[in-house]
Design a protein around this motif. Structure first.
Motif, PDB file in Angstrom:
ATOM      1  N   UNK A 127      -4.564  26.547  -1.669  1.00 19.26           N
ATOM      2  CA  UNK A 127      -3.154  26.163  -1.754  1.00 19.26           C
ATOM      3  C   UNK A 127      -2.549  26.473  -3.125  1.00 19.26           C
ATOM      4  N   UNK A 128      -3.402  26.842  -4.103  1.00 20.84           N
ATOM      5  CA  UNK A 128      -2.939  27.115  -5.463  1.00 20.84           C
ATOM      6  C   UNK A 128      -2.982  28.623  -5.715  1.00 20.84           C
ATOM      7  N   UNK A 129      -1.811  29.205  -5.983  1.00 19.36           N
ATOM      8  CA  UNK A 129      -1.733  30.640  -6.256  1.00 19.36           C
ATOM      9  C   UNK A 129      -1.995  30.954  -7.725  1.00 19.36           C
ATOM     10  N   UNK A 130      -1.671  30.008  -8.615  1.00 24.23           N
ATOM     11  CA  UNK A 130      -1.877  30.224 -10.038  1.00 24.23           C
ATOM     12  C   UNK A 130      -1.915  28.898 -10.785  1.00 24.23           C
ATOM     13  N   UNK A 131      -2.557  28.897 -11.946  1.00 28.15           N
ATOM     14  CA  UNK A 131      -2.686  27.680 -12.743  1.00 28.15           C
ATOM     15  C   UNK A 131      -2.640  28.061 -14.222  1.00 28.15           C
ATOM     16  N   UNK A 132      -1.755  27.401 -14.965  1.00 28.50           N
ATOM     17  CA  UNK A 132      -1.617  27.671 -16.393  1.00 28.50           C
ATOM     18  C   UNK A 132      -1.683  26.353 -17.146  1.00 28.50           C
ATOM     19  N   UNK A 133      -2.502  26.304 -18.198  1.00 31.01           N
ATOM     20  CA  UNK A 133      -2.571  25.130 -19.056  1.00 31.01           C
ATOM     21  C   UNK A 133      -1.483  25.218 -20.118  1.00 31.01           C
ATOM     22  N   UNK A 134      -0.863  24.080 -20.415  1.00 35.98           N
ATOM     23  CA  UNK A 134       0.180  24.034 -21.436  1.00 35.98           C
ATOM     24  C   UNK A 134      -0.405  24.366 -22.800  1.00 35.98           C
ATOM     25  N   UNK A 135       0.272  25.217 -23.547  1.00 35.43           N
ATOM     26  CA  UNK A 135      -0.101  25.526 -24.929  1.00 35.43           C
ATOM     27  C   UNK A 135      -1.566  25.903 -25.093  1.00 35.43           C
ATOM     28  N   UNK A 136      -2.144  26.594 -24.135  1.00 35.20           N
ATOM     29  CA  UNK A 136      -3.533  27.054 -24.199  1.00 35.20           C
ATOM     30  C   UNK A 136      -4.495  25.913 -24.518  1.00 35.20           C
ATOM     31  N   UNK A 137      -4.253  24.755 -23.916  1.00 36.72           N
ATOM     32  CA  UNK A 137      -5.097  23.586 -24.151  1.00 36.72           C
ATOM     33  C   UNK A 137      -6.494  23.799 -23.573  1.00 36.72           C
ATOM     34  N   UNK A 138      -7.453  23.057 -24.106  1.00 34.24           N
ATOM     35  CA  UNK A 138      -8.811  23.083 -23.572  1.00 34.24           C
ATOM     36  C   UNK A 138      -8.794  22.458 -22.184  1.00 34.24           C
ATOM     37  N   UNK A 139      -9.414  23.091 -21.192  1.00 36.83           N
ATOM     38  CA  UNK A 139      -9.353  22.592 -19.815  1.00 36.83           C
ATOM     39  C   UNK A 139     -10.165  21.331 -19.555  1.00 36.83           C
ATOM     40  N   UNK A 140     -10.860  20.835 -20.576  1.00 42.31           N
ATOM     41  CA  UNK A 140     -11.636  19.609 -20.403  1.00 42.31           C
ATOM     42  C   UNK A 140     -11.160  18.495 -21.334  1.00 42.31           C
ATOM     43  N   UNK A 141      -9.979  18.662 -21.926  1.00 43.73           N
ATOM     44  CA  UNK A 141      -9.427  17.644 -22.823  1.00 43.73           C
ATOM     45  C   UNK A 141      -8.549  16.682 -22.034  1.00 43.73           C
TER      46      UNK A 141
END
Length: 116
Positions: A33-47
């Motif tokens: 169901x997700x076509x794309x995913x972007x983290x804000x300000x290149x944040x660490x994905x485990x923070x």
């Protein structure tokens, strides 16, 4: 407050599955169901506190914060801060548990929310 539950058994080791699930910015790789995913300000994905913006397959956009991440329990919790969907107080948790010596993994997902 409605609650939804879903689960699956994945034919892979829990450590491998957890590595994929815990990557808060990687959901487009495994969630249809997700076509794309972007983290804000290149944040660490485990923070805890990082924000992801999902481009959904239906063209909508959803913004979600990571609320909790526990590597020992292999669980993560996230919410929704912005979406076109009629949900409020949305809180979802995913968890990963090894189930057999054969190397399979149980993955669970639960969500609680209100709607208007």
């Amino acid at each position: 407050m409605p609650e939804a539950l879903a689960s699956a058994v994945i034919p892979a080791r829990a450590t491998t599955v957890w590595r994929v699930v815990r990557d808060f910015g990687g959901s487009a790789a495994w969630q249809p169901a997700v076509a794309g995913c972007v983290l804000a300000d290149a944040e660490a994905p485990d923070r805890v506190g990082c924000i992801r913006t999902l481009s959904m397959a239906d063209g909508e956009t959803v913004v979600e914060p990571l609320l909790a991440l526990d590597d020992h329990a292999r669980s993560l919790t996230y919410g929704i801060v912005s979406s076109p969907y009629r949900v409020q107080s949305y809180r979802a948790t995913m968890w990963v548990v090894p189930v057999t010596a054969a190397g399979e993994t149980f993955v669970g997902w639960s969500v609680n929310f209100d709607y208007d």
